[in-house]
Design an enzyme around this catalytic site. Structure first.
Site, PDB file in Angstrom:
ATOM      1  N   ASP A  21      -7.614 -21.676 -34.216  1.00 39.03           N
ATOM      2  CA  ASP A  21      -6.890 -22.896 -33.874  1.00 39.03           C
ATOM      3  C   ASP A  21      -5.872 -22.500 -32.824  1.00 39.03           C
ATOM      4  OD1 ASP A  21      -5.422 -25.180 -33.638  1.00 39.03           O
ATOM      5  OD2 ASP A  21      -5.145 -25.494 -35.791  1.00 39.03           O
ATOM      6  N   ASN A  38     -11.939 -22.151 -22.361  1.00 36.29           N
ATOM      7  CA  ASN A  38     -12.323 -23.508 -21.986  1.00 36.29           C
ATOM      8  C   ASN A  38     -11.606 -24.591 -22.788  1.00 36.29           C
ATOM      9  OD1 ASN A  38     -14.530 -25.656 -21.119  1.00 36.29           O
ATOM     10  ND2 ASN A  38     -14.578 -25.594 -23.365  1.00 36.29           N
ATOM     11  N   LYS A  80      -5.236 -11.086 -24.899  1.00 38.33           N
ATOM     12  CA  LYS A  80      -4.522  -9.826 -25.115  1.00 38.33           C
ATOM     13  C   LYS A  80      -5.283  -8.936 -26.096  1.00 38.33           C
ATOM     14  CE  LYS A  80       0.141  -8.135 -26.014  1.00 38.33           C
ATOM     15  NZ  LYS A  80       1.542  -8.505 -26.344  1.00 38.33           N
ATOM     16  N   SER A  86      -8.608 -24.393 -15.762  1.00 38.01           N
ATOM     17  CA  SER A  86      -7.446 -25.155 -15.319  1.00 38.01           C
ATOM     18  C   SER A  86      -7.879 -26.590 -15.047  1.00 38.01           C
ATOM     19  CB  SER A  86      -6.819 -24.494 -14.088  1.00 38.01           C
ATOM     20  OG  SER A  86      -5.682 -25.201 -13.657  1.00 38.01           O
ATOM     21  N   TYR A 107       1.018 -31.515 -19.087  1.00 39.76           N
ATOM     22  CA  TYR A 107      -0.364 -31.107 -18.844  1.00 39.76           C
ATOM     23  C   TYR A 107      -0.462 -30.313 -17.543  1.00 39.76           C
ATOM     24  CZ  TYR A 107      -5.409 -31.404 -18.062  1.00 39.76           C
ATOM     25  OH  TYR A 107      -6.728 -31.101 -17.832  1.00 39.76           O
ATOM     26  N   LYS A 121      -1.718 -26.374 -17.033  1.00 40.98           N
ATOM     27  CA  LYS A 121      -2.855 -26.012 -16.201  1.00 40.98           C
ATOM     28  C   LYS A 121      -2.433 -25.132 -15.021  1.00 40.98           C
ATOM     29  CE  LYS A 121      -5.874 -27.414 -18.818  1.00 40.98           C
ATOM     30  NZ  LYS A 121      -6.838 -26.458 -19.382  1.00 40.98           N
ATOM     31  N   ASN A 169     -13.776 -33.891 -13.187  1.00 37.70           N
ATOM     32  CA  ASN A 169     -13.297 -35.021 -13.978  1.00 37.70           C
ATOM     33  C   ASN A 169     -14.479 -35.587 -14.757  1.00 37.70           C
ATOM     34  OD1 ASN A 169     -10.681 -34.794 -12.820  1.00 37.70           O
ATOM     35  ND2 ASN A 169     -11.443 -35.804 -10.983  1.00 37.70           N
TER      36      ASN A 169
END
Length: 336
Positions: free
Chosen positions: A101, A128, A160, A184, A216, A220, A248
């Site tokens: 999560d 993603n 990491k 992004s 947002y 990004k 989009n």
């Protein structure tokens, strides 16, 4: 100067309204049997379509997500409907669930440990998953602004843990074949001025009525910075690190936009497969690989584009990227 401005405007328009043709499709990817891939958010939308392609190319695909029920539905969808051009192929990979999560940093180490216990390589990671413009004031489990915490910190911490495995994989792979893809958006242009990330207040604690769209954009822009800085951190390892605006598209990212916003989205946005092809290009195309394995910002539907000029200048001429990276290190430290 005028010509440069015209080029920038054309680039931004082309990113918003990309050509109908696709520069990179399923058939451009060879058999990936023996390769290991990670797709966060792979149970729906773009991630689902990307996972579908990878499965029918023979890859061992780990799908990171919160719900095993959603994963099971994704597996059923993938196995019942082959990726385009793969209908007659006998090649099949595997699909495996990785519980995580991203808005709860305490789940990341367990997910990474599970992956590390099962594989001895990681060829490509697509970061993603994400959230877009939730209700103002939305927070992660640790109290971070939801989009910064999910889109940036969750993936930063996951990467990491997985970086050493990717570097190990890259030692025996062609230069640039091992890749980390940070998803992004053209929405990064909406981030707060001047450099699209408010390093001193990424949680907007000192802003009255913070705009979720600005949040947002900040998250990004953060993904672009992480792609750039990660490339610097693994310079010489052979790993490529790119950021990508997949397009989009009709995905559940629009779930916070209300019923009319979602109805409009269904009319004007493209199908998720197009975004998957953009991410596929970022993962497999030879075109972005040159003397510099970083700084590439991939746009629909598989082209090298231009990030926001102000952000680009900040990364090129200041220690801005280092500051963002160090901020992320500090914020995830209690969960490392």
């Amino acid at each position: 100067m005028l010509m440069e401005m015209v080029k920038l405007l054309f680039s931004r328009y082309s990113e918003m309204v990309p050509p109908n043709r696709t520069n990179f499709v399923e058939g451009d990817v060879s058999d990936q049997t023996g390769k290991v891939f990670l797709v966060t958010g792979g149970s729906s939308g773009i991630g689902l379509e990307l996972s579908r392609i990878l499965y029918y190319k023979g890859g061992r695909v780990f799908i990171g997500g919160r719900s095993e029920t959603s994963f099971a539905a994704a597996v059923e969808s993938i196995k019942s409907a082959p990726a385009e051009g793969c209908e007659n192929s006998k090649v099949r990979g595997t699909l495996e669930f990785l519980a995580m999560d991203l808005c709860d940093l305490t789940t990341i180490k367990h997910a990474a440990d599970e992956l590390l216990s099962k594989v001895d390589r990681l060829d490509i990671a697509w970061y993603n998953a994400g959230v877009m413009a939730p209700p103002a004031g939305s927070k992660t489990k640790q109290g971070f602004e939801l989009q910064w915490g999910t889109n940036v910190l969750g993936h930063f911490l996951l990467n990491k843990y997985l970086s050493d495995l990717q570097m190990k994989t890259a030692k025996n792979a062609p230069r640039g074949a091992v890749r980390t893809i940070w998803v992004s958006s053209i929405g990064h242009n909406l981030g707060p001025k001047p450099n699209l990330i408010n390093i001193d207040d990424v949680n907007f604690e000192n802003v009255s009525n913070p705009d979720p769209w600005v949040g947002y954009g900040q998250s990004k822009a953060g993904d672009i910075v992480l792609a750039y800085e990660y490339a610097n951190h693994v310079s010489g390892s052979g790993i490529a690190s790119f950021s990508v605006h997949p397009g989009n598209l009709k995905t559940n990212l629009t779930r916070h936009q209300g019923i009319w916003g979602q109805k409009l989205a269904q009319r004007v946005l493209k199908e998720p497969r197009y975004g998957a092809l953009t991410e596929l290009y970022a993962g497999f195309s030879d075109e972005p690989i040159d003397n510099d394995l970083s700084t590439k910002y991939i746009i629909p539907w598989g082209r090298i584009g231009r990030m926001n000029e102000t952000l680009n200048m900040a990364l090129q001429n200041e220690d801005f990227g280092t500051k963002v990276w160090n901020l992320c290190e500090k914020q995830v430290a209690p969960y490392d």
